[in-house]
Design a protein around this motif. Structure first.
Motif, PDB file in Angstrom:
ATOM      1  N   ARG A 109      26.434 -73.777 -15.775  1.00  0.00           N
ATOM      2  CA  ARG A 109      25.411 -73.417 -14.774  1.00  0.00           C
ATOM      3  C   ARG A 109      24.051 -73.219 -15.442  1.00  0.00           C
ATOM      4  N   ALA A 110      24.056 -72.579 -16.621  1.00  0.00           N
ATOM      5  CA  ALA A 110      22.795 -72.379 -17.337  1.00  0.00           C
ATOM      6  C   ALA A 110      22.177 -73.718 -17.721  1.00  0.00           C
ATOM      7  N   THR A 111      22.991 -74.646 -18.193  1.00  0.00           N
ATOM      8  CA  THR A 111      22.490 -75.956 -18.598  1.00  0.00           C
ATOM      9  C   THR A 111      21.903 -76.715 -17.413  1.00  0.00           C
ATOM     10  N   LEU A 112      22.532 -76.604 -16.259  1.00  0.00           N
ATOM     11  CA  LEU A 112      22.092 -77.344 -15.075  1.00  0.00           C
ATOM     12  C   LEU A 112      20.727 -76.905 -14.575  1.00  0.00           C
ATOM     13  N   VAL A 113      20.290 -75.687 -14.917  1.00  0.00           N
ATOM     14  CA  VAL A 113      18.951 -75.235 -14.522  1.00  0.00           C
ATOM     15  C   VAL A 113      17.984 -75.268 -15.708  1.00  0.00           C
ATOM     16  N   GLY A 114      18.369 -76.014 -16.751  1.00  0.00           N
ATOM     17  CA  GLY A 114      17.494 -76.166 -17.905  1.00  0.00           C
ATOM     18  C   GLY A 114      17.432 -74.948 -18.787  1.00  0.00           C
ATOM     19  N   GLY A 115      18.457 -74.099 -18.729  1.00  0.00           N
ATOM     20  CA  GLY A 115      18.445 -72.853 -19.483  1.00  0.00           C
ATOM     21  C   GLY A 115      19.507 -72.792 -20.558  1.00  0.00           C
ATOM     22  N   GLN A 116      19.654 -71.607 -21.113  1.00  0.00           N
ATOM     23  CA  GLN A 116      20.617 -71.369 -22.181  1.00  0.00           C
ATOM     24  C   GLN A 116      21.272 -70.018 -21.973  1.00  0.00           C
ATOM     25  N   LEU A 117      22.579 -69.965 -22.206  1.00  0.00           N
ATOM     26  CA  LEU A 117      23.336 -68.723 -22.066  1.00  0.00           C
ATOM     27  C   LEU A 117      23.727 -68.224 -23.447  1.00  0.00           C
ATOM     28  N   ASP A 118      23.471 -66.952 -23.699  1.00  0.00           N
ATOM     29  CA  ASP A 118      23.814 -66.342 -24.976  1.00  0.00           C
ATOM     30  C   ASP A 118      24.702 -65.128 -24.720  1.00  0.00           C
ATOM     31  N   ILE A 119      25.778 -65.027 -25.480  1.00  0.00           N
ATOM     32  CA  ILE A 119      26.714 -63.905 -25.324  1.00  0.00           C
ATOM     33  C   ILE A 119      26.835 -63.193 -26.656  1.00  0.00           C
ATOM     34  N   GLN A 120      26.592 -61.884 -26.653  1.00  0.00           N
ATOM     35  CA  GLN A 120      26.687 -61.078 -27.865  1.00  0.00           C
ATOM     36  C   GLN A 120      27.629 -59.904 -27.625  1.00  0.00           C
ATOM     37  N   SER A 121      28.517 -59.667 -28.583  1.00  0.00           N
ATOM     38  CA  SER A 121      29.450 -58.552 -28.454  1.00  0.00           C
ATOM     39  C   SER A 121      30.140 -58.304 -29.787  1.00  0.00           C
ATOM     40  N   GLN A 122      30.629 -57.095 -29.944  1.00  0.00           N
ATOM     41  CA  GLN A 122      31.489 -56.721 -31.053  1.00  0.00           C
ATOM     42  C   GLN A 122      32.529 -55.755 -30.525  1.00  0.00           C
ATOM     43  N   PRO A 123      33.741 -55.792 -31.075  1.00  0.00           N
ATOM     44  CA  PRO A 123      34.767 -54.858 -30.602  1.00  0.00           C
ATOM     45  C   PRO A 123      34.287 -53.416 -30.670  1.00  0.00           C
ATOM     46  N   GLY A 124      34.411 -52.727 -29.545  1.00  0.00           N
ATOM     47  CA  GLY A 124      34.028 -51.321 -29.466  1.00  0.00           C
ATOM     48  C   GLY A 124      32.567 -51.069 -29.206  1.00  0.00           C
ATOM     49  N   GLU A 125      31.751 -52.134 -29.060  1.00  0.00           N
ATOM     50  CA  GLU A 125      30.308 -51.949 -28.906  1.00  0.00           C
ATOM     51  C   GLU A 125      29.747 -52.621 -27.661  1.00  0.00           C
ATOM     52  N   GLY A 126      30.578 -52.844 -26.663  1.00  0.00           N
ATOM     53  CA  GLY A 126      30.084 -53.433 -25.433  1.00  0.00           C
ATOM     54  C   GLY A 126      29.707 -54.893 -25.597  1.00  0.00           C
ATOM     55  N   SER A 127      28.980 -55.421 -24.624  1.00  0.00           N
ATOM     56  CA  SER A 127      28.597 -56.828 -24.666  1.00  0.00           C
ATOM     57  C   SER A 127      27.307 -57.039 -23.891  1.00  0.00           C
TER      58      SER A 127
END
Length: 361
Positions: free
Chosen positions: A328-346
């Motif tokens: 979906r991000a690509t289709l609107v010319g965008g980029q999706l970034d996901i950041q997370s670590q165990p025990g530290e949310g996302s």
């Protein structure tokens, strides 16, 4: 037998039956910063070393001693291990080149060759392999996503069919029975029969509204992205038992329809994943403008996860929710970034060009 451990530099398997030439090529390849594995002079041995070392590229002499020549060895290595081959040859006969083409080589180096020529061919072949691997990964992701789209489509059709049959079907059947009773006993119709019909119709209308909202909430089309995100956030918070804070541009206006839909579905998927896996106490949704970009973030203080493992699952098609959000991000010319670590949310962040209604994509 396990292959010895090696550093992350590119590994080149050299197959050449002339010892002096073999040694010279190996020195040149080492001087370019690559690692030389092998080397060897027989096609049979090359196949075994390719299986053992899994090099990034094979430099293969076409004419080799033994039962397996370079072309046959290259074909086996390509088919069994997916490793590309660059041919080394002093012969440019058409029949040899035509046979070599069947192995889909990544290049040819005609002897005698300069170090510059070899360096260029190696660089181009390795770049081509990287592009091929990326294309293969993307193709597998799209295939997995396509399968999932069809599965979800059928599941949704099944759900809608059951809703229509079990809920609306029963309501309409009850109304039909009441109308038949009224027609049969015109002078003895119970006084509350018509009121019961009205009640059943009202329930049926509510069922239709609920079904339509589940398919696509009208608030997104009628009021825009911010109210729709607030609505879905409240729905998720009530079901998941966590607090949601939503912040957005006060003068947001209406964005392009495809951007509003992408944002809504990405937030919806992110909140679904949070509810299922994260066990958070607080979730924050932020929608703002940075220069010419729209930035949407969904963050939580939950359990978190290993992003590398998650991205690996997405690559193999096991985490299709992530694939769907990225698509979906690509289709609107965008980029999706996901950041997370165990025990530290996302944190899930969508960044795409800011476009309002009527602006061309």
């Amino acid at each position: 037998m396990n292959a010895p451990s090696m550093s992350k530099s590119r590994k080149i398997l050299i197959v050449e039956d002339e010892a002096i030439v073999l040694r010279d090529i190996a020195q040149q390849v080492l001087g370019m910063g690559y690692q030389v594995v092998g080397p060897c002079s027989l096609g049979e041995e090359a196949i075994g070393l390719a299986d053992l070392w899994r090099p990034d590229l094979v430099l293969m002499d076409i004419h080799l001693a033994g039962a397996v020549d370079g072309i046959s060895a290259a074909q086996t290595i390509r088919q069994q291990f997916g490793i590309p081959v660059v041919f080394l040859t002093a012969y440019a006969a058409d029949d040899i080149l035509e046979r070599a083409k069947l192995t889909e080589p990544f290049g040819y180096v005609l002897k005698p060759f300069s170090e510059r020529e070899l360096k260029t061919v190696l660089a181009m072949a390795l770049y081509k392999r990287k592009a091929e691997a990326k294309l293969l990964t993307t193709t597998r992701q799209l295939q997995a996503l396509s399968r999932r789209v069809l599965e979800v489509q059928e599941q949704e059709r099944r759900r809608v069919a059951l809703e229509l049959h079990d809920e609306l079907g029963q309501s309409l059947t009850a109304i039909k029975i009441n109308l038949q009773l009224g027609e049969r006993f015109k002078d003895q119709v119970p006084a509350d029969l018509y009121q019961e019909n009205i009640r059943i119709v009202e329930e049926a209308l509510q069922q239709v509204r609920t079904l339509a909202t589940a398919l696509r909430p009208s608030v997104l089309d009628d009021l825009g992205l911010a109210p729709a995100l607030k609505w879905v956030a409240e729905q998720s918070a009530n079901r998941g038992g966590f607090e949601v804070q939503f912040h957005h541009e006060r003068e947001l206006g209406r964005l392009a329809p495809e951007i509003e839909t992408a944002c809504f579905r990405i937030v919806q998927e992110a909140l679904t994943n949070i509810s299922r896996h994260a066990k958070p106490s607080k979730v924050q949704i932020n929608l703002c403008r940075e220069a010419d970009d729209m930035v949407l973030t969904v963050s939580d203080d939950g359990l978190g996860f290993d992003t590398a493992a998650m991205l690996e699952r997405a690559t193999t098609g096991s985490s299709l929710g992530v694939l769907g959000m990225r698509e979906r991000a690509t289709l609107v010319g965008g980029q999706l970034d996901i950041q997370s670590q165990p025990g530290e949310g996302s944190v899930v962040e969508l960044r795409c060009p800011w476009r309002t209604q009527g602006e061309a994509f």
